[in-house]
Design a protein around this motif. Structure first.
Motif, PDB file in Angstrom:
ATOM      1  N   THR A 265      -1.799   5.247   9.384  1.00  0.00           N
ATOM      2  CA  THR A 265      -2.023   4.036   8.579  1.00  0.00           C
ATOM      3  C   THR A 265      -3.050   4.320   7.487  1.00  0.00           C
ATOM      4  O   THR A 265      -2.892   3.886   6.339  1.00  0.00           O
ATOM      5  N   LEU A 266      -4.076   5.067   7.837  1.00  0.00           N
ATOM      6  CA  LEU A 266      -5.137   5.391   6.878  1.00  0.00           C
ATOM      7  C   LEU A 266      -4.566   6.103   5.651  1.00  0.00           C
ATOM      8  O   LEU A 266      -4.827   5.689   4.511  1.00  0.00           O
ATOM      9  N   ILE A 267      -3.757   7.143   5.853  1.00  0.00           N
ATOM     10  CA  ILE A 267      -3.289   7.866   4.662  1.00  0.00           C
ATOM     11  C   ILE A 267      -2.170   7.094   3.945  1.00  0.00           C
ATOM     12  O   ILE A 267      -1.979   7.275   2.745  1.00  0.00           O
ATOM     13  N   ARG A 268      -1.485   6.212   4.646  1.00  0.00           N
ATOM     14  CA  ARG A 268      -0.488   5.379   3.961  1.00  0.00           C
ATOM     15  C   ARG A 268      -1.162   4.353   3.054  1.00  0.00           C
ATOM     16  O   ARG A 268      -0.571   3.911   2.068  1.00  0.00           O
ATOM     17  N   CYS A 269      -2.389   3.975   3.386  1.00  0.00           N
ATOM     18  CA  CYS A 269      -3.150   3.092   2.487  1.00  0.00           C
ATOM     19  C   CYS A 269      -3.482   3.811   1.176  1.00  0.00           C
ATOM     20  O   CYS A 269      -3.590   3.173   0.133  1.00  0.00           O
ATOM     21  N   VAL A 270      -3.631   5.138   1.242  1.00  0.00           N
ATOM     22  CA  VAL A 270      -4.061   5.895   0.066  1.00  0.00           C
ATOM     23  C   VAL A 270      -3.023   5.842  -1.051  1.00  0.00           C
ATOM     24  O   VAL A 270      -3.372   5.769  -2.229  1.00  0.00           O
ATOM     25  N   ASN A 271      -1.723   5.882  -0.691  1.00  0.00           N
ATOM     26  CA  ASN A 271      -0.732   5.828  -1.781  1.00  0.00           C
ATOM     27  C   ASN A 271       0.010   4.493  -1.816  1.00  0.00           C
ATOM     28  O   ASN A 271       1.141   4.404  -2.282  1.00  0.00           O
ATOM     29  N   ALA A 272      -0.671   3.445  -1.307  1.00  0.00           N
ATOM     30  CA  ALA A 272      -0.198   2.062  -1.428  1.00  0.00           C
ATOM     31  C   ALA A 272       1.119   1.807  -0.715  1.00  0.00           C
ATOM     32  O   ALA A 272       1.856   0.896  -1.075  1.00  0.00           O
ATOM     33  N   LEU A 273       1.410   2.599   0.325  1.00  0.00           N
ATOM     34  CA  LEU A 273       2.566   2.285   1.177  1.00  0.00           C
ATOM     35  C   LEU A 273       2.226   1.135   2.111  1.00  0.00           C
ATOM     36  O   LEU A 273       3.106   0.400   2.559  1.00  0.00           O
ATOM     37  N   VAL A 274       0.937   0.999   2.421  1.00  0.00           N
ATOM     38  CA  VAL A 274       0.456  -0.065   3.302  1.00  0.00           C
ATOM     39  C   VAL A 274      -0.681  -0.773   2.569  1.00  0.00           C
ATOM     40  O   VAL A 274      -1.618  -0.129   2.084  1.00  0.00           O
ATOM     41  N   ALA A 275      -0.591  -2.107   2.465  1.00  0.00           N
ATOM     42  CA  ALA A 275      -1.670  -2.886   1.850  1.00  0.00           C
ATOM     43  C   ALA A 275      -2.798  -3.067   2.861  1.00  0.00           C
ATOM     44  O   ALA A 275      -2.557  -3.077   4.069  1.00  0.00           O
ATOM     45  N   PHE A 276      -4.025  -3.211   2.369  1.00  0.00           N
ATOM     46  CA  PHE A 276      -5.150  -3.421   3.289  1.00  0.00           C
ATOM     47  C   PHE A 276      -5.969  -4.619   2.844  1.00  0.00           C
ATOM     48  O   PHE A 276      -5.898  -5.051   1.693  1.00  0.00           O
TER      49      PHE A 276
END
Length: 244
Positions: free
Chosen positions: A46-57
């Motif tokens: 989840t952490l690295i998916r936040c980096v390229n905006a695949l997951v919003a935080f």
């Protein structure tokens, strides 16, 4: 001082009522390799998916080359020109050859010249040691070969940062090594890399910094020499005793 390429500050992410990332901060300098390790469900992917905006935080900041990922006006396409990502599942187009898979994004997304892109795609497939496989379809390739096509495909966009999400987890033991050789080569050439991995020996060899996550927080981080030989937190010690 090394220029910071990725800066994560006090990142929080929820899925419903469950907070999976609880205030994570980390910085990766240009040309550095960061390895994120930890038990399943600790928030690594989840952490690295936040980096390229695949997951919003919900809270905190993620900046890539100064681009704020949480900006409501973010141009995701612009961000992903800078950030390449390789997943556990290769996600190749089965009806396209290895060469066509590598060429698609530069032509369709960047609108680049086909002849130039084709020449670069041949060179990238050679770089990941797939010379002679350019016209093979994914179904004709081993898992390790497909994963190397996926790496070449990400490199075709000429990213500044490469994210690897457990890229060897679905591979047979004998093909893990051939993918790790490719990533090691990228690291040696100065590509900035963030890897979520279970390959402790590899993390020890290539990382500038190793981060241990558990239950959504970074429990401990250090350069590999001290991280693996002298961990300080009991949770890190317990984890390493199980995997080393």
């Amino acid at each position: 001082m090394v220029e910071a390429l990725l800066v994560i500050d006090n990142l929080h992410k929820r899925f419903g009522q469950v907070e999976v990332i609880k205030g994570v901060s980390l910085t990766v300098g240009k040309g550095e390799v960061a390895c994120i390790i930890g038990p399943s469900g600790s928030g690594k992917s989840t952490l690295i998916r936040c980096v390229n905006a695949l997951v919003a935080f919900e809270q905190g900041s993620v900046k890539v080359l100064g681009i704020e990922v949480n900006d409501p006006k973010l141009d995701k396409l612009q961000l992903r020109k800078h950030v390449g990502m390789v997943f556990q599942q290769y996600n190749l187009f089965p009806h396209r050859t290895a060469l066509q898979n590598v060429m698609m994004a530069p032509i369709q997304v960047l609108k680049r010249n086909k002849a130039e892109v084709e020449a670069e795609a041949y060179a990238l497939l050679k770089k990941v040691r797939l010379e002679g496989k350019e016209h093979s379809y994914p179904g004709e390739l081993s898992g390790g070969q497909q994963q190397r096509v996926a790496i070449a495909r990400s490199l075709a966009m000429k990213p500044d940062l490469m994210l690897f999400d457990e890229v060897t987890a679905a591979l047979d033991p004998e093909t893990v090594g051939e993918v790790l050789i490719t990533i090691r080569q990228l690291a040696e050439e100065g590509m900035t890399c963030v890897l979520v991995t279970h390959e402790m020996g590899f993390a020890r060899e290539v990382a500038n910094e190793v981060y241990f996550t558990d239950r959504g927080v970074i429990v401990e981080h250090a350069p590999p020499a001290s991280f693996f030989t002298n961990p300080t937190d009991p949770r890190t010690k317990a984890f390493l005793s199980q995997v080393l």
